[in-house]
Each structure stands twice: as C-alpha cells, then as structure tokens.
Scaffold this motif. Sequence first.
Motif, PDB file in Angstrom:
ATOM      1  N   GLY A 170       0.893  -1.311  -0.197  1.00 51.13           N
ATOM      2  CA  GLY A 170       0.038  -0.023   0.131  1.00 51.13           C
ATOM      3  C   GLY A 170       0.769   1.250  -0.084  1.00 51.13           C
ATOM      4  N   GLU A 171       1.891   1.080  -0.515  1.00 51.32           N
ATOM      5  CA  GLU A 171       2.917   2.235  -0.685  1.00 51.32           C
ATOM      6  C   GLU A 171       3.519   2.277  -1.900  1.00 51.32           C
ATOM      7  N   PRO A 172       3.164   3.637  -2.528  1.00 51.61           N
ATOM      8  CA  PRO A 172       3.655   3.707  -3.774  1.00 51.61           C
ATOM      9  C   PRO A 172       5.140   3.877  -3.988  1.00 51.61           C
ATOM     10  N   LEU A 173       5.829   3.062  -4.844  1.00 50.76           N
ATOM     11  CA  LEU A 173       7.466   3.041  -4.881  1.00 50.76           C
ATOM     12  C   LEU A 173       8.173   3.886  -5.713  1.00 50.76           C
ATOM     13  N   ARG A 174       9.064   4.475  -5.230  1.00 46.51           N
ATOM     14  CA  ARG A 174      10.040   5.624  -5.937  1.00 46.51           C
ATOM     15  C   ARG A 174      10.876   4.700  -6.897  1.00 46.51           C
ATOM     16  N   MET A 175      10.878   4.608  -8.214  1.00 51.06           N
ATOM     17  CA  MET A 175      11.860   4.049  -9.030  1.00 51.06           C
ATOM     18  C   MET A 175      12.432   4.931  -9.908  1.00 51.06           C
ATOM     19  N   PHE A 176      13.698   4.669 -10.314  1.00 48.66           N
ATOM     20  CA  PHE A 176      14.377   5.206 -11.556  1.00 48.66           C
ATOM     21  C   PHE A 176      15.147   4.170 -12.087  1.00 48.66           C
ATOM     22  N   SER A 177      15.778   4.537 -13.230  1.00 52.14           N
ATOM     23  CA  SER A 177      16.561   3.435 -14.101  1.00 52.14           C
ATOM     24  C   SER A 177      17.974   3.704 -14.124  1.00 52.14           C
ATOM     25  N   LEU A 178      18.694   2.566 -13.925  1.00 50.35           N
ATOM     26  CA  LEU A 178      20.275   2.868 -14.003  1.00 50.35           C
ATOM     27  C   LEU A 178      20.437   1.608 -15.225  1.00 50.35           C
ATOM     28  N   PRO A 179      21.546   1.888 -15.866  1.00 57.88           N
ATOM     29  CA  PRO A 179      21.984   0.739 -16.512  1.00 57.88           C
ATOM     30  C   PRO A 179      22.356  -0.599 -15.754  1.00 57.88           C
ATOM     31  N   GLN A 180      22.034  -1.775 -16.324  1.00 56.25           N
ATOM     32  CA  GLN A 180      22.123  -2.984 -15.512  1.00 56.25           C
ATOM     33  C   GLN A 180      23.632  -3.263 -15.402  1.00 56.25           C
TER      34      GLN A 180
ATOM     35  N   ILE B 111      25.853  -0.997 -14.507  1.00 57.64           N
ATOM     36  CA  ILE B 111      26.097  -0.442 -13.408  1.00 57.64           C
ATOM     37  C   ILE B 111      25.763  -1.259 -12.023  1.00 57.64           C
ATOM     38  N   LEU B 112      24.312  -1.765 -12.155  1.00 55.80           N
ATOM     39  CA  LEU B 112      24.006  -2.303 -11.046  1.00 55.80           C
ATOM     40  C   LEU B 112      24.579  -3.694 -10.827  1.00 55.80           C
ATOM     41  N   GLN B 113      24.972  -4.287 -11.842  1.00 56.54           N
ATOM     42  CA  GLN B 113      25.713  -5.687 -11.767  1.00 56.54           C
ATOM     43  C   GLN B 113      27.202  -5.443 -11.195  1.00 56.54           C
ATOM     44  N   ALA B 114      27.607  -4.398 -11.559  1.00 50.59           N
ATOM     45  CA  ALA B 114      29.201  -3.981 -10.846  1.00 50.59           C
ATOM     46  C   ALA B 114      28.728  -3.458  -9.567  1.00 50.59           C
ATOM     47  N   SER B 115      27.654  -2.978  -9.081  1.00 50.39           N
ATOM     48  CA  SER B 115      27.643  -2.647  -7.495  1.00 50.39           C
ATOM     49  C   SER B 115      27.446  -3.925  -6.792  1.00 50.39           C
ATOM     50  N   ALA B 116      26.619  -4.942  -7.352  1.00 49.48           N
ATOM     51  CA  ALA B 116      26.312  -6.113  -6.827  1.00 49.48           C
ATOM     52  C   ALA B 116      27.605  -6.852  -6.453  1.00 49.48           C
ATOM     53  N   THR B 117      28.457  -6.908  -7.487  1.00 46.67           N
ATOM     54  CA  THR B 117      29.881  -7.547  -7.415  1.00 46.67           C
ATOM     55  C   THR B 117      30.521  -6.859  -6.340  1.00 46.67           C
ATOM     56  N   ILE B 118      30.757  -5.559  -6.463  1.00 45.89           N
ATOM     57  CA  ILE B 118      31.591  -4.888  -5.203  1.00 45.89           C
ATOM     58  C   ILE B 118      31.212  -5.180  -4.030  1.00 45.89           C
ATOM     59  N   THR B 119      29.870  -5.324  -3.857  1.00 44.21           N
ATOM     60  CA  THR B 119      29.268  -5.643  -2.471  1.00 44.21           C
ATOM     61  C   THR B 119      29.164  -7.094  -2.127  1.00 44.21           C
ATOM     62  N   GLY B 120      29.544  -8.063  -2.990  1.00 36.65           N
ATOM     63  CA  GLY B 120      29.555  -9.549  -2.905  1.00 36.65           C
ATOM     64  C   GLY B 120      28.055 -10.012  -3.150  1.00 36.65           C
ATOM     65  N   ARG B 121      27.308  -9.321  -3.723  1.00 39.38           N
ATOM     66  CA  ARG B 121      26.063  -9.915  -4.040  1.00 39.38           C
ATOM     67  C   ARG B 121      25.982 -10.234  -5.505  1.00 39.38           C
TER      68      ARG B 121
ATOM     69  N   LYS C  38      20.327 -13.843  -9.779  1.00 40.69           N
ATOM     70  CA  LYS C  38      19.102 -14.542  -9.615  1.00 40.69           C
ATOM     71  C   LYS C  38      17.776 -13.602  -9.684  1.00 40.69           C
ATOM     72  N   LEU C  39      17.831 -12.556  -9.481  1.00 36.68           N
ATOM     73  CA  LEU C  39      17.214 -11.368  -9.729  1.00 36.68           C
ATOM     74  C   LEU C  39      16.992 -10.942 -10.880  1.00 36.68           C
ATOM     75  N   ALA C  40      18.068 -10.495 -11.622  1.00 40.83           N
ATOM     76  CA  ALA C  40      18.178  -9.504 -12.845  1.00 40.83           C
ATOM     77  C   ALA C  40      18.349  -9.942 -14.057  1.00 40.83           C
ATOM     78  N   ASN C  41      18.667 -11.562 -14.017  1.00 44.62           N
ATOM     79  CA  ASN C  41      18.735 -12.273 -15.450  1.00 44.62           C
ATOM     80  C   ASN C  41      17.658 -13.019 -15.940  1.00 44.62           C
ATOM     81  N   ARG C  42      17.509 -12.958 -17.207  1.00 41.14           N
ATOM     82  CA  ARG C  42      16.438 -13.975 -17.606  1.00 41.14           C
ATOM     83  C   ARG C  42      16.565 -15.326 -17.324  1.00 41.14           C
TER      84      ARG C  42
END
Length: 332
Positions: free
Chosen positions: A259-269, A271-281, A287-291
Amino acid sequence: MVEVPSFLSCTLNAEFAVTGASGYIASHLVRFLARRGHAVLALSREGSRQLPENVIVRSTSQFRTDTDWENVFSGIRYVIHLVGLAHQPSGGNGHTSFDAINHKLAVQVAKGALLAGVERFVFVSSIGVHGSQSLDPITELSPFAPKEPYALSKLAAESSLRILFGQDVSRMTVIRPAMVYGPDCPGNLPRLIRLCHAGWPLPFAGLTNMRSMVWIDSLVDLLYRSATNSQKNSGCFVAADAQPISMSSTLAAIGDGLGEPLRMFSLPQAILQASATITGRRLEWSKLANRLIIDSSNAVATMGWNNNVDVSEKIALVARHWMAARARERQE
C-alpha cells in the motif's frame, strides 16, 4: 502431535514420510497432506513446530549416516525428501557440508526407502542445476550449468540416485523447482519487500528481464501428485508458475501489497551488476536480474498439474502478509 524419540526403532502407521519437515516447503507439504486425511511421518532435526496435531513426528538432533532408514520407512508408501542445506554460514567448510547433506544423506535415505519397499521416492532438487540464467526456456532437457555448491550438490545427488535406483527408476521422481515464494518464505522476495518498505528510491525501473518462480501451494500440489501418480513417471520435472514476471513488475506488485507507492528510477544494468559484485552480492543479483524462464509443460501434461496463478496478485499477498506480521510484532 505424537513425538517419537530419534533412537526408538518402531513401525509407524503412516502413509507418507516427509524429511526436513520443519523447513518451509516441507512444513507446507505436511499440512497439505494432513488436511487431506493422510497419515504422515514428519522427520525433522529441528522439532515439530507448527505441524498439525495428527502428524507423527520423529525428532532427531542430527541426521546420521548410520541411521536405520529401512526401519524408519517400514510400512511407508511414499517418501518425499526435502532435507537440504541451502546456505552455508560464514566459516563453514563449503562444498563438503553441501555434499554431505544434499548429496550423501539423500543417497542414504533413498537406500533405506528402497529396502523398505516404498512405492515412490520423490527427491526435491533445484532449478539451479541449470544455472541462474538462460536465453532459452528451461526444460528437463536443458544443459546443466550449476554455479554454486548448493546446485552442484543437488546435481550430484540426482546422478547418484539414478544409479542407485537402476532398474527400479520408475519408483523415483526428481522435481527441480524455481524460486519458491509464499507467505513467510525465505530468500530474495522478503529481502525485496524490506527494501521497498524502507522507502528509498530504487534504481530498478528499467529491469524488464523475465524470471519464473513457483507459488508454494502449487509446488506442494505437484509434490503430492509426483508421489501418488499411478503412472510410471520416472525421471524429472522442472516446476514453475505458468507465467514469469519481470523485476519491475515484481516491485510494482510489492508496492501494491504494501500500500505504498514505490519511487523507482532507471540505471544501466551494467552499473547495477558492478555494484552487486563490489558488495559481494553478484550471485543474488543474477538470480533477480537475469532472464530465466521455465517451461513446466511436461509436469502439466504428465501430472495434470495446474500451475496457473496470478503471480502479481500472489506477490502482493505475500507483501500484505509481511506487513501484517510486522504490525503484530509491534503490538507485542
């Protein structure tokens, strides 16, 4: 609930045996079977929490390789094996622990089931044996590509079990489920719900990748059908909801449930993947972002399984359940 000491050897008047009964999938399965009037032997090292009163429970401090599984399964018709190590705490011994629980223990349990003369042994594996992403829909015939110790141990167990059953292979069925979701589920979905509830702007609006999941009640029904189907349905079945869902749609459904509107914006995938790698995720991110689309038509055709659910509606339900549980915790 009837508690049976782990050291006691006895024949139990039960039709089904479910291992790992305190786990998420297994506890839902035990309740499903009990509601249908089946006598169930629930095997768990963590006790008997939240299981129906008419279920026979054998509590064990640990599952040992010297357990007399043949005696445990005496008189049992169907064994559904759900014991599994999914996460290794920091400082653990990696592959060894996964192999001991997910592979070697499964073989020991299956040997006992065979000797006891059970009609069907159902082994719950993982879609992870095919990897965490694929451009083509995953079926039972898709190539293997396990990426982590958990999936490697499940694949090793499948191979050993086929050798063990040999000419009796029609007495074994393997189920490879997608990520399981439902109220109080573990894993990535509750993590996303907590992230959405925090209220931070999320950089996932551009993620349109499609991934398959499986609703807990649907999976439990398939496990039941896998055990009791009179056809010789040996082999394996991949299991997922009929319709996949994208990350952005998943988050929108969570927002509806909260019941809470989400605030979302776009970043290139990238960049998101690089951030996940840096943080050990990186693995969680894959498991979330790939087809990963799963074609469960074989299970539907063979078992008469109905895997049609409104995925967005179910995700919203999980989010509402999470909010209600959080409200109860605050009151306590």
